[in-house]
Design a protein around this motif. Sequence first.
Motif, PDB file in Angstrom:
ATOM      1  N   ARG A  17      24.022  33.858  11.568  1.00 25.86           N
ATOM      2  CA  ARG A  17      23.938  32.429  12.472  1.00 25.86           C
ATOM      3  C   ARG A  17      24.791  32.136  12.404  1.00 25.86           C
ATOM      4  NH1 ARG A  17      22.102  28.411   8.942  1.00 25.86           N
ATOM      5  NH2 ARG A  17      20.128  28.882   9.551  1.00 25.86           N
ATOM      6  N   ARG A  18      26.548  33.236  11.661  1.00 27.74           N
ATOM      7  CA  ARG A  18      27.628  32.819  11.620  1.00 27.74           C
ATOM      8  C   ARG A  18      28.209  33.986  12.960  1.00 27.74           C
ATOM      9  NH1 ARG A  18      32.891  31.336   9.521  1.00 27.74           N
ATOM     10  NH2 ARG A  18      31.055  29.337   8.838  1.00 27.74           N
ATOM     11  N   THR A  20      26.226  34.956  15.347  1.00 34.43           N
ATOM     12  CA  THR A  20      25.453  34.840  16.522  1.00 34.43           C
ATOM     13  C   THR A  20      26.221  33.610  17.145  1.00 34.43           C
ATOM     14  OG1 THR A  20      23.108  35.351  15.819  1.00 34.43           O
ATOM     15  CG2 THR A  20      23.705  33.551  17.373  1.00 34.43           C
ATOM     16  N   GLU A  21      26.617  33.078  16.303  1.00 34.87           N
ATOM     17  CA  GLU A  21      28.119  31.515  16.446  1.00 34.87           C
ATOM     18  C   GLU A  21      29.091  31.907  17.252  1.00 34.87           C
ATOM     19  OE1 GLU A  21      28.132  29.164  13.373  1.00 34.87           O
ATOM     20  OE2 GLU A  21      25.998  28.016  13.364  1.00 34.87           O
ATOM     21  N   ALA A  22      29.801  33.496  16.778  1.00 38.98           N
ATOM     22  CA  ALA A  22      30.872  34.658  16.725  1.00 38.98           C
ATOM     23  C   ALA A  22      30.650  34.658  18.204  1.00 38.98           C
ATOM     24  CB  ALA A  22      31.680  34.458  15.731  1.00 38.98           C
TER      25      ALA A  22
END
Length: 127
Positions: A17-18, A20-22
């Motif tokens: 998730r991290r 992807t958020e980046a």
Amino acid sequence: MNAKSALGKYGETLAARRLTEAGMTVIARNWRAGRTGEIDIVARDGDAIVVCEVKTRRGAGGPGAAGAFEDPMAAITPVKARRLRELAERWVHEHGGAPPGGVRIDLVGVVLPERGAPRVEHVRGVS
């Protein structure tokens, strides 16, 4: 599934998730190279491939609290770094060669405190 593997799977989900958020695209999770080992996450970051090692630990208390656990960032020993480089080379070889942006090895450390939100730290280019 035992508690340790459940903890690791949860940490990998938070790490994905991290990433992807980046702005990265996760292209594989838990890629196995026979008995050589496993890459937790393979992602694309622009025109680069990122081999990502995820380390998840339980911590005591909330943010800033002292706890008796190994910091996930301390988990990349020289031996582990060498194995990650070998796995990255194998991934590239089996998937058509190195991309224009090359290959990078990142680490995502996840600390799950007894109370409060998980702490997720992404470090680029650890090896």
